[in-house]
Scaffold this active site. Structure first.
Site, PDB file in Angstrom:
ATOM      1  N   GLY A  41      75.532 118.843  42.952  1.00 20.77           N
ATOM      2  CA  GLY A  41      75.291 119.297  44.203  1.00 20.77           C
ATOM      3  C   GLY A  41      73.852 119.271  44.458  1.00 20.77           C
ATOM      4  O   GLY A  41      73.097 118.328  44.271  1.00 20.77           O
ATOM      5  N   GLN A 101      71.817 124.862  38.926  1.00 20.83           N
ATOM      6  CA  GLN A 101      72.659 124.351  38.205  1.00 20.83           C
ATOM      7  C   GLN A 101      72.457 124.860  36.957  1.00 20.83           C
ATOM      8  O   GLN A 101      72.172 126.005  36.753  1.00 20.83           O
ATOM      9  CB  GLN A 101      72.778 122.711  38.181  1.00 20.83           C
ATOM     10  CG  GLN A 101      73.697 122.267  39.247  1.00 20.83           C
ATOM     11  CD  GLN A 101      75.325 122.656  38.978  1.00 20.83           C
ATOM     12  OE1 GLN A 101      75.308 123.295  38.187  1.00 20.83           O
ATOM     13  NE2 GLN A 101      76.118 122.241  39.627  1.00 20.83           N
ATOM     14  N   GLU A 152      90.358 105.827  42.962  1.00 26.65           N
ATOM     15  CA  GLU A 152      89.107 106.298  43.675  1.00 26.65           C
ATOM     16  C   GLU A 152      89.100 105.431  44.981  1.00 26.65           C
ATOM     17  O   GLU A 152      89.609 104.332  45.074  1.00 26.65           O
ATOM     18  CB  GLU A 152      88.123 105.692  42.873  1.00 26.65           C
ATOM     19  CG  GLU A 152      86.880 105.412  43.289  1.00 26.65           C
ATOM     20  CD  GLU A 152      86.085 106.534  43.987  1.00 26.65           C
ATOM     21  OE1 GLU A 152      85.743 107.594  43.151  1.00 26.65           O
ATOM     22  OE2 GLU A 152      85.947 106.922  44.929  1.00 26.65           O
ATOM     23  N   ALA A 164      93.970 109.826  46.140  1.00 27.29           N
ATOM     24  CA  ALA A 164      94.652 110.363  44.912  1.00 27.29           C
ATOM     25  C   ALA A 164      95.845 110.759  45.434  1.00 27.29           C
ATOM     26  O   ALA A 164      97.001 110.590  44.562  1.00 27.29           O
ATOM     27  CB  ALA A 164      93.726 111.223  44.344  1.00 27.29           C
ATOM     28  N   GLN A 210      89.284 114.511  39.185  1.00 26.70           N
ATOM     29  CA  GLN A 210      87.624 114.834  39.208  1.00 26.70           C
ATOM     30  C   GLN A 210      87.097 114.480  40.448  1.00 26.70           C
ATOM     31  O   GLN A 210      85.937 113.450  40.793  1.00 26.70           O
ATOM     32  CB  GLN A 210      87.033 114.129  38.428  1.00 26.70           C
ATOM     33  CG  GLN A 210      86.998 114.832  36.940  1.00 26.70           C
ATOM     34  CD  GLN A 210      85.884 115.754  36.720  1.00 26.70           C
ATOM     35  OE1 GLN A 210      84.721 115.518  36.286  1.00 26.70           O
ATOM     36  NE2 GLN A 210      86.062 116.825  37.150  1.00 26.70           N
ATOM     37  N   THR A 211      87.969 114.361  41.721  1.00 33.78           N
ATOM     38  CA  THR A 211      87.365 114.154  43.177  1.00 33.78           C
ATOM     39  C   THR A 211      86.629 115.236  43.169  1.00 33.78           C
ATOM     40  O   THR A 211      86.625 116.446  42.288  1.00 33.78           O
ATOM     41  CB  THR A 211      88.556 114.137  44.064  1.00 33.78           C
ATOM     42  OG1 THR A 211      89.013 115.454  43.928  1.00 33.78           O
ATOM     43  CG2 THR A 211      89.247 113.084  44.063  1.00 33.78           C
ATOM     44  N   CYS A 237      76.061 116.179  20.864  1.00 38.56           N
ATOM     45  CA  CYS A 237      77.430 116.153  20.049  1.00 38.56           C
ATOM     46  C   CYS A 237      77.602 117.917  20.020  1.00 38.56           C
ATOM     47  O   CYS A 237      77.048 118.704  20.490  1.00 38.56           O
ATOM     48  CB  CYS A 237      77.095 115.852  18.746  1.00 38.56           C
ATOM     49  SG  CYS A 237      75.957 116.777  17.566  1.00 38.56           S
TER      50      CYS A 237
HETATM   51  P1  NAD Z   1      81.245 112.850  43.239  1.00 33.58           P
HETATM   52  O1  NAD Z   1      81.103 113.572  44.669  1.00 33.58           O
HETATM   53  O2  NAD Z   1      80.082 112.210  42.761  1.00 33.58           O
HETATM   54  O3  NAD Z   1      82.468 112.185  43.154  1.00 33.58           O
HETATM   55  C1  NAD Z   1      83.783 112.468  43.514  1.00 33.58           C
HETATM   56  C2  NAD Z   1      84.548 111.148  43.900  1.00 33.58           C
HETATM   57  O4  NAD Z   1      85.704 111.421  44.320  1.00 33.58           O
HETATM   58  C3  NAD Z   1      83.680 110.142  44.694  1.00 33.58           C
HETATM   59  O5  NAD Z   1      83.715 108.796  44.160  1.00 33.58           O
HETATM   60  C4  NAD Z   1      84.648 110.090  45.994  1.00 33.58           C
HETATM   61  O6  NAD Z   1      84.727 108.760  46.556  1.00 33.58           O
HETATM   62  C5  NAD Z   1      86.152 110.395  45.124  1.00 33.58           C
HETATM   63  N1  NAD Z   1      87.216 110.711  45.871  1.00 33.58           N
HETATM   64  C6  NAD Z   1      87.001 111.807  46.959  1.00 33.58           C
HETATM   65  N2  NAD Z   1      87.958 112.010  47.496  1.00 33.58           N
HETATM   66  C7  NAD Z   1      89.095 111.163  46.952  1.00 33.58           C
HETATM   67  C8  NAD Z   1      90.403 111.044  47.206  1.00 33.58           C
HETATM   68  N3  NAD Z   1      91.076 111.969  48.007  1.00 33.58           N
HETATM   69  N4  NAD Z   1      90.984 110.344  46.496  1.00 33.58           N
HETATM   70  C9  NAD Z   1      90.503 109.139  45.496  1.00 33.58           C
HETATM   71  N5  NAD Z   1      89.178 109.476  45.521  1.00 33.58           N
HETATM   72  C10 NAD Z   1      88.553 110.473  46.070  1.00 33.58           C
HETATM   73  O7  NAD Z   1      81.521 114.114  42.121  1.00 33.58           O
HETATM   74  P2  NAD Z   1      81.399 114.373  40.522  1.00 33.58           P
HETATM   75  O8  NAD Z   1      79.917 114.744  40.184  1.00 33.58           O
HETATM   76  O9  NAD Z   1      81.920 113.185  40.017  1.00 33.58           O
HETATM   77  O10 NAD Z   1      82.106 115.748  40.360  1.00 33.58           O
HETATM   78  C11 NAD Z   1      83.434 115.800  40.552  1.00 33.58           C
HETATM   79  C12 NAD Z   1      84.078 117.221  40.344  1.00 33.58           C
HETATM   80  O11 NAD Z   1      83.783 117.562  39.093  1.00 33.58           O
HETATM   81  C13 NAD Z   1      83.107 118.165  41.117  1.00 33.58           C
HETATM   82  O12 NAD Z   1      83.751 118.926  41.849  1.00 33.58           O
HETATM   83  C14 NAD Z   1      82.293 118.976  40.051  1.00 33.58           C
HETATM   84  O13 NAD Z   1      81.860 120.286  40.500  1.00 33.58           O
HETATM   85  C15 NAD Z   1      83.198 118.764  38.844  1.00 33.58           C
HETATM   86  N6  NAD Z   1      82.404 118.949  37.680  1.00 33.58           N
HETATM   87  C16 NAD Z   1      83.011 119.206  36.507  1.00 33.58           C
HETATM   88  C17 NAD Z   1      82.294 119.096  35.361  1.00 33.58           C
HETATM   89  C18 NAD Z   1      83.090 119.487  34.100  1.00 33.58           C
HETATM   90  O14 NAD Z   1      82.511 119.850  33.059  1.00 33.58           O
HETATM   91  N7  NAD Z   1      84.252 119.313  34.061  1.00 33.58           N
HETATM   92  C19 NAD Z   1      81.137 119.210  35.168  1.00 33.58           C
HETATM   93  C20 NAD Z   1      80.562 119.021  36.327  1.00 33.58           C
HETATM   94  C21 NAD Z   1      81.105 119.027  37.765  1.00 33.58           C
END
Ligand code: NAD
Length: 552
Positions: free
Chosen positions: A48, A125, A192, A239, A259-260, A405
């Site tokens: 963000g 962040q 995607e 998705a 991970q959208t 790691c």
């Molecule tokens: P991003 O915005 O870069 O990517 C999201 C992707 O999802 C985009 O490529 C978009 O085109 C796609 N998308 C959106 N709607 C869709 C749908 N309905 N169907 C298919 N694809 C779709 O976001 P990011 O940086 O990859 O982060 C993804 C999520 O993970 C965020 O919510 C973020 O907060 C979270 N996150 C998790 C962790 C973790 O440790 N698990 C760490 C950081 C962020």
């Protein structure tokens, strides 16, 4: 001053009065390197609006301050703005950073982002405002660990050979999923909606194949599983549509996630029936209808995830708030899906393990390769060394060369001292910065992610990250940070971080011993206090700290 194309200085010559100041300066600059940062022109590093400094004036003043900072002075950074320099002690941190703190009653998105727009605060962040972001390697390793921990817990195996993973989103973070799955021997199908994102991941070799239809993807998946060679496959589509299609076919993946960017209802999730090109126009013209449609689509996708779970899939929320969104959209049982921390990563946090990392201040990739080799020779932990080998093969460095790691209590100190010794002997070109993500064992309170479903219900207790920061400061870290809102957003998390510079001196060795014992140690205590037996076992064995409740 010119603010384009910022790169950290390389080599072993100081531009400041000590290696701690130098490390802070180089890592701040590295966070804004165009190879590392998401939007360097606006000081945004990742996640963000996760920024490294409040504005360019503040950035310039931080750099100026670090250049003149004495070895017994401490610079204070208040939400990305340097506000004071005090005489402290040689042993004290050279920089103390506090970002985005808001009095709890006012810790809402509306209040915070209004203050931010008025230039009064900054969103840091986790590793953006604390100057230790290392690019995609961090999420690649985290996702690798999550899937590995799943293999251990669900399949009692150290890989996912013969299994397949369904997920969505190939964005900044999500783009690591196909490669992380493959590194665990797992085949994946990732949905995607944006062809450009698919192309980027094919180009970076984070993804093997692309198909237009689910049927084609399923065929490739079956062939991969039959041949024993894992393959990653992207399907272009929404998705919710593809998950439903799979459900209708009665096909159940072994592992399911998403991970959208579902946490961001305006920009992060494309509603069904719309494309990446036209969904924003729909939002601008019909904001209410747009919101309704986004919720409907998320609910549909999460319903399919619940269906897969009911049929035996391992389903988890990977930190993108999709369960919250589905619940807001009316799906009352969305939280039957577990978060990835309580499901898999908690066992690692409980033994003081988490995303440990180091960066070569020299800029020389050989320094990282030499440390990799030393780890392979000296660290007796097959999982850790397997990762180091895989990382050497697959990870391309961005900005200052770095390695991450998951290392546990005890291992971190051992690795830190080994690195310091290599610097002392002149085996590396320059000192090494050692730190970690805030997403770690004893450094975060975040009830929707790291501390979700703690055994004793202490999810929202935020004393721990503050104690962690204070302890790292008095133990002699080079810089220490306390942030609010990273990962799960404003109001939802308090967390802390540190970096220590290994410059090869005896003084650095002593500090490393203290910090790399204290930092994971408090994580072990936090989990012991919450009732985790593996943490209590470590304390019973007599670590280098005592616990009034759990030491023998
Ligand atoms: P991003 O915005 O870069 O990517 C999201 C992707 O999802 C985009 O490529 C978009 O085109 C796609 N998308 C959106 N709607 C869709 C749908 N309905 N169907 C298919 N694809 C779709 O976001 P990011 O940086 O990859 O982060 C993804 C999520 O993970 C965020 O919510 C973020 O907060 C979270 N996150 C998790 C962790 C973790 O440790 N698990 C760490 C950081 C962020």
């Amino acid at each position: 001053m010119e603010h384009k194309d910022i790169h950290a200085p390389h080599g072993n010559k100081l531009n400041t009065k000590g290696w701690s100041q130098e490390g802070a300066m180089r890592l701040l600059m590295n966070n804004l390197d165009p190879m590392v940062a998401k939007d360097p022109a606006n000081l945004i590093v990742y996640g963000g609006k996760g920024k490294a400094a409040r504005n360019w004036e503040a950035y310039d003043k931080i750099i100026e301050s670090l250049k003149s900072l004495e070895n017994d002075e401490t610079l204070l950074v208040q939400s990305g703005k340097p506000v004071g320099i005090f005489r402290t002690t040689k042993e004290a941190p050279r920089v103390l950073i506090v970002n985005a703190q808001i009095v709890p009653h006012w810790a809402t998105d509306d209040v915070f982002w209004d203050l931010e727009a008025r230039g009064l605060t900054m969103f840091g962040q986790m590793t953006a405002g604390s100057w230790v972001y290392i690019g995609t390697q961090g999420v690649l390793q985290g996702t690798y660990e999550t899937l590995y921990a799943l293999a251990k817990k669900v399949y009692h195996s150290d890989n996912l050979k013969g299994k397949w993973f369904l997920s969505a989103g190939l964005g900044e973070m999500g783009g690591a999923q196909p490669l992380a799955a493959k590194m665990n021997g797992c085949t994946s199908i990732i949905v995607e909606v944006d062809m450009e994102k698919i192309n980027r991941r094919l180009r970076d070799k984070y993804l093997d194949k692309y198909t237009k239809t689910l049927d084609e993807a399923l065929k490739l998946k079956d062939e991969a599983i039959k041949s024993g060679e894992p393959v990653s496959i992207a399907v272009l589509g929404n998705a919710a549509t593809v998950y439903q299609e799979l459900q209708d076919k009665g096909i159940v993946p072994d592992i399911v996630s998403d991970q959208t960017a579902a946490h961001d209802l305006n920009l992060g999730y494309v509603p069904e029936g719309y494309t990446i090109e036209n969904f924003q126009k729909f939002r601008e013209e019909h904001p209410e209808q747009f919101k309704k449609k986004v919720y409907e689509t998320i609910v549909k996708q999460v319903k399919s995830m619940l269906y897969f779970q009911s049929k035996g899939s391992s389903v988890f929320d990977y930190g993108n708030d999709i369960r919250t969104r589905a619940k807001e959209g009316g799906l009352s049982n969305a939280f039957e899906i577990q978060g990835y921390v309580p499901a898999y990563i908690r066992d690692l946090f409980a033994v003081g393990s988490g995303p440990f990392r180091w960066l070569a201040l020299s800029g020389n990739p050989d320094d990282i390769r030499k440390i990799d080799e030393a780890i392979l020779k000296n660290i007796d932990d097959k999982h850790l060394t397997d990762w180091i080998k895989l990382a050497g093969e697959y990870v391309h460095f961005q900005g200052l060369p770095a390695r991450i790691c998951y290392a546990s209590y005890g291992e971190r100190e051992k690795i830190g001292l080994m690195i310091n010794d290599m610097v002392r002997k002149g085996e590396l070109e320059a000192p090494i910065a050692i730190g970690r993500d805030h997403h770690d064992t004893g450094s975060v309170a975040s009830p929707y992610r790291e501390t979700e479903a703690m055994k004793d219900g202490s999810d929202a207790i935020a004393d721990w990250p503050i104690l962690n920061a204070l302890l790292n400061a008095v133990s002699g870290a080079s810089w220490v940070s306390v942030h609010h809102g990273g990962g799960t957003g404003i109001g939802n998390a308090i967390h802390s971080g540190f970096v220590i510079i290994a410059d090869g001196t005896d003084d650095a060795a002593e500090r490393i011993k203290r910090v790399l014992n204290a930092d994971p140690g408090i994580g072990v205590i936090r989990h012991a206090d919450a009732g985790y037996e593996s943490s209590r076992d470590i304390i019973k064995k007599g670590p280098k700290f005592k616990s009034p409740y759990f030491s023998k």
